[in-house]
Design a protein around this motif. Structure first.
Motif, PDB file in Angstrom:
ATOM      1  N   GLU A 179     105.573 -74.818 -22.643  1.00 37.92           N
ATOM      2  CA  GLU A 179     106.440 -74.370 -21.541  1.00 37.92           C
ATOM      3  C   GLU A 179     107.004 -75.547 -20.761  1.00 37.92           C
ATOM      4  O   GLU A 179     108.189 -75.542 -20.393  1.00 37.92           O
ATOM      5  CB  GLU A 179     105.664 -73.439 -20.613  1.00 37.92           C
ATOM      6  CG  GLU A 179     105.374 -72.093 -21.231  1.00 37.92           C
ATOM      7  CD  GLU A 179     104.395 -71.254 -20.416  1.00 37.92           C
ATOM      8  OE1 GLU A 179     104.168 -71.556 -19.218  1.00 37.92           O
ATOM      9  OE2 GLU A 179     103.860 -70.286 -20.983  1.00 37.92           O
ATOM     10  N   GLU A 191     109.682 -77.095 -22.877  1.00 36.16           N
ATOM     11  CA  GLU A 191     110.825 -76.188 -22.942  1.00 36.16           C
ATOM     12  C   GLU A 191     111.597 -76.186 -21.626  1.00 36.16           C
ATOM     13  O   GLU A 191     112.828 -76.224 -21.621  1.00 36.16           O
ATOM     14  CB  GLU A 191     110.349 -74.775 -23.282  1.00 36.16           C
ATOM     15  CG  GLU A 191     111.473 -73.811 -23.578  1.00 36.16           C
ATOM     16  CD  GLU A 191     110.946 -72.455 -24.011  1.00 36.16           C
ATOM     17  OE1 GLU A 191     111.300 -71.457 -23.352  1.00 36.16           O
ATOM     18  OE2 GLU A 191     110.177 -72.411 -24.989  1.00 36.16           O
ATOM     19  N   ASP A 192     110.884 -76.149 -20.510  1.00 35.80           N
ATOM     20  CA  ASP A 192     111.537 -76.166 -19.199  1.00 35.80           C
ATOM     21  C   ASP A 192     112.352 -77.440 -18.993  1.00 35.80           C
ATOM     22  O   ASP A 192     113.378 -77.428 -18.314  1.00 35.80           O
ATOM     23  CB  ASP A 192     110.513 -76.032 -18.069  1.00 35.80           C
ATOM     24  CG  ASP A 192     109.898 -74.635 -17.991  1.00 35.80           C
ATOM     25  OD1 ASP A 192     110.433 -73.700 -18.629  1.00 35.80           O
ATOM     26  OD2 ASP A 192     108.874 -74.489 -17.294  1.00 35.80           O
ATOM     27  N   ALA A 193     111.889 -78.543 -19.560  1.00 32.30           N
ATOM     28  CA  ALA A 193     112.601 -79.819 -19.450  1.00 32.30           C
ATOM     29  C   ALA A 193     113.647 -79.982 -20.550  1.00 32.30           C
ATOM     30  O   ALA A 193     114.353 -80.985 -20.588  1.00 32.30           O
ATOM     31  CB  ALA A 193     111.603 -80.973 -19.498  1.00 32.30           C
ATOM     32  N   ASP A 194     113.730 -79.000 -21.451  1.00 36.01           N
ATOM     33  CA  ASP A 194     114.647 -79.031 -22.580  1.00 36.01           C
ATOM     34  C   ASP A 194     114.442 -80.302 -23.418  1.00 36.01           C
ATOM     35  O   ASP A 194     115.373 -81.038 -23.728  1.00 36.01           O
ATOM     36  CB  ASP A 194     116.104 -78.929 -22.106  1.00 36.01           C
ATOM     37  CG  ASP A 194     117.050 -78.563 -23.239  1.00 36.01           C
ATOM     38  OD1 ASP A 194     116.600 -77.928 -24.225  1.00 36.01           O
ATOM     39  OD2 ASP A 194     118.241 -78.926 -23.148  1.00 36.01           O
ATOM     40  N   VAL A 195     113.157 -80.532 -23.755  1.00 33.02           N
ATOM     41  CA  VAL A 195     112.760 -81.726 -24.480  1.00 33.02           C
ATOM     42  C   VAL A 195     112.218 -81.341 -25.846  1.00 33.02           C
ATOM     43  O   VAL A 195     111.434 -80.400 -25.970  1.00 33.02           O
ATOM     44  CB  VAL A 195     111.678 -82.491 -23.678  1.00 33.02           C
ATOM     45  CG1 VAL A 195     111.112 -83.637 -24.488  1.00 33.02           C
ATOM     46  CG2 VAL A 195     112.230 -82.990 -22.363  1.00 33.02           C
ATOM     47  N   ASP A 196     112.612 -82.081 -26.855  1.00 30.92           N
ATOM     48  CA  ASP A 196     112.086 -81.891 -28.208  1.00 30.92           C
ATOM     49  C   ASP A 196     110.707 -82.556 -28.280  1.00 30.92           C
ATOM     50  O   ASP A 196     110.602 -83.778 -28.093  1.00 30.92           O
ATOM     51  CB  ASP A 196     113.024 -82.525 -29.224  1.00 30.92           C
ATOM     52  CG  ASP A 196     112.498 -82.459 -30.648  1.00 30.92           C
ATOM     53  OD1 ASP A 196     111.620 -81.600 -30.933  1.00 30.92           O
ATOM     54  OD2 ASP A 196     112.954 -83.266 -31.477  1.00 30.92           O
ATOM     55  N   TYR A 208     109.784 -86.688 -27.996  1.00 27.49           N
ATOM     56  CA  TYR A 208     109.520 -87.048 -26.603  1.00 27.49           C
ATOM     57  C   TYR A 208     108.694 -88.328 -26.525  1.00 27.49           C
ATOM     58  O   TYR A 208     107.661 -88.456 -27.174  1.00 27.49           O
ATOM     59  CB  TYR A 208     108.796 -85.915 -25.877  1.00 27.49           C
ATOM     60  CG  TYR A 208     108.483 -86.249 -24.430  1.00 27.49           C
ATOM     61  CD1 TYR A 208     109.495 -86.271 -23.484  1.00 27.49           C
ATOM     62  CD2 TYR A 208     107.189 -86.559 -24.022  1.00 27.49           C
ATOM     63  CE1 TYR A 208     109.225 -86.581 -22.156  1.00 27.49           C
ATOM     64  CE2 TYR A 208     106.912 -86.867 -22.704  1.00 27.49           C
ATOM     65  CZ  TYR A 208     107.930 -86.883 -21.770  1.00 27.49           C
ATOM     66  OH  TYR A 208     107.663 -87.193 -20.466  1.00 27.49           O
ATOM     67  N   ILE A 244     115.837 -85.821 -17.581  1.00 27.29           N
ATOM     68  CA  ILE A 244     114.524 -85.293 -17.202  1.00 27.29           C
ATOM     69  C   ILE A 244     114.170 -85.848 -15.819  1.00 27.29           C
ATOM     70  O   ILE A 244     114.259 -87.048 -15.573  1.00 27.29           O
ATOM     71  CB  ILE A 244     113.440 -85.620 -18.258  1.00 27.29           C
ATOM     72  CG1 ILE A 244     112.145 -84.907 -17.929  1.00 27.29           C
ATOM     73  CG2 ILE A 244     113.219 -87.103 -18.368  1.00 27.29           C
ATOM     74  CD1 ILE A 244     111.093 -84.999 -19.011  1.00 27.29           C
ATOM     75  N   GLN A 289     109.705 -82.560 -13.839  1.00 26.87           N
ATOM     76  CA  GLN A 289     109.559 -82.144 -15.241  1.00 26.87           C
ATOM     77  C   GLN A 289     108.629 -83.099 -15.985  1.00 26.87           C
ATOM     78  O   GLN A 289     107.776 -82.664 -16.766  1.00 26.87           O
ATOM     79  CB  GLN A 289     110.930 -82.093 -15.921  1.00 26.87           C
ATOM     80  CG  GLN A 289     111.812 -80.981 -15.394  1.00 26.87           C
ATOM     81  CD  GLN A 289     113.243 -81.114 -15.870  1.00 26.87           C
ATOM     82  OE1 GLN A 289     113.775 -82.225 -15.987  1.00 26.87           O
ATOM     83  NE2 GLN A 289     113.884 -79.982 -16.120  1.00 26.87           N
TER      84      GLN A 289
END
Length: 156
Positions: free
Chosen positions: A94, A97-102, A106, A115, A119
């Motif tokens: 989560e 996902e909230d940070a829209d990070v793979d 990362y 980011i 986050q």
């Protein structure tokens, strides 16, 4: 008199048939309570093994659906442990996902553009919780229980 004895005999036979059906139902349902759980363990064993072998930052995230399924099937004696482990993986998922990070790419030392500090702190916190001694102990308890009850490792 004969009618009275016939009625009693029919009731006795009906009671015996009813008892036999009840016994059959009860014994038919009294199979191994861990059977469904162990079947799911075997079902997901290959995916878990591949994830562990691949390693990397997204290894557990890649098998989150399998872990969630096992948590749902877990017997009561390890339900808390499954919740601990899967809950930590879900929290990390989560946060990423909230940070829209793979998760596979990362890099904590060089986070992607966009980011923010909040986050990043959420990702770091979730990652720390995943490797805390309580979570690692819960995973160890799960592995031991699976080996003892199902006669197979969680992953190979």
């Amino acid at each position: 008199m004969r009618g009275r004895h016939e009625g009693a005999g029919m009731r006795a036979r009906a009671a015996l048939v009813g008892a036999a059906v009840l016994v059959g139902l009860l014994t038919g349902c009294s199979g191994d309570p861990f059977e469904a759980y162990c079947e799911r363990v075997e079902e997901h064993q290959v995916a878990l093994t591949e994830a562990v072998a691949a390693g990397g930052p997204d290894a557990l995230l890649s098998v989150l659906p399998e872990l969630q399924d096992l948590r749902e099937a877990a017997p009561r004696d390890v339900a808390d442990e499954w919740q601990q482990v899967v809950g930590r993986v879900e929290a990390l998922s989560e946060a990423l996902e909230d940070a829209d990070v793979d998760p596979a790419s990362y890099d904590r030392e060089d986070p992607p553009d966009g980011i923010d500090d909040q986050q990043r702190a959420a990702i770091d916190g979730a990652a720390r919780e995943l490797v805390r001694p309580t979570t690692l102990a819960a995973l160890g308890d799960i592995e031991t229980q699976v080996r003892d009850v199902c006669g197979t490792p969680l992953y190979q």
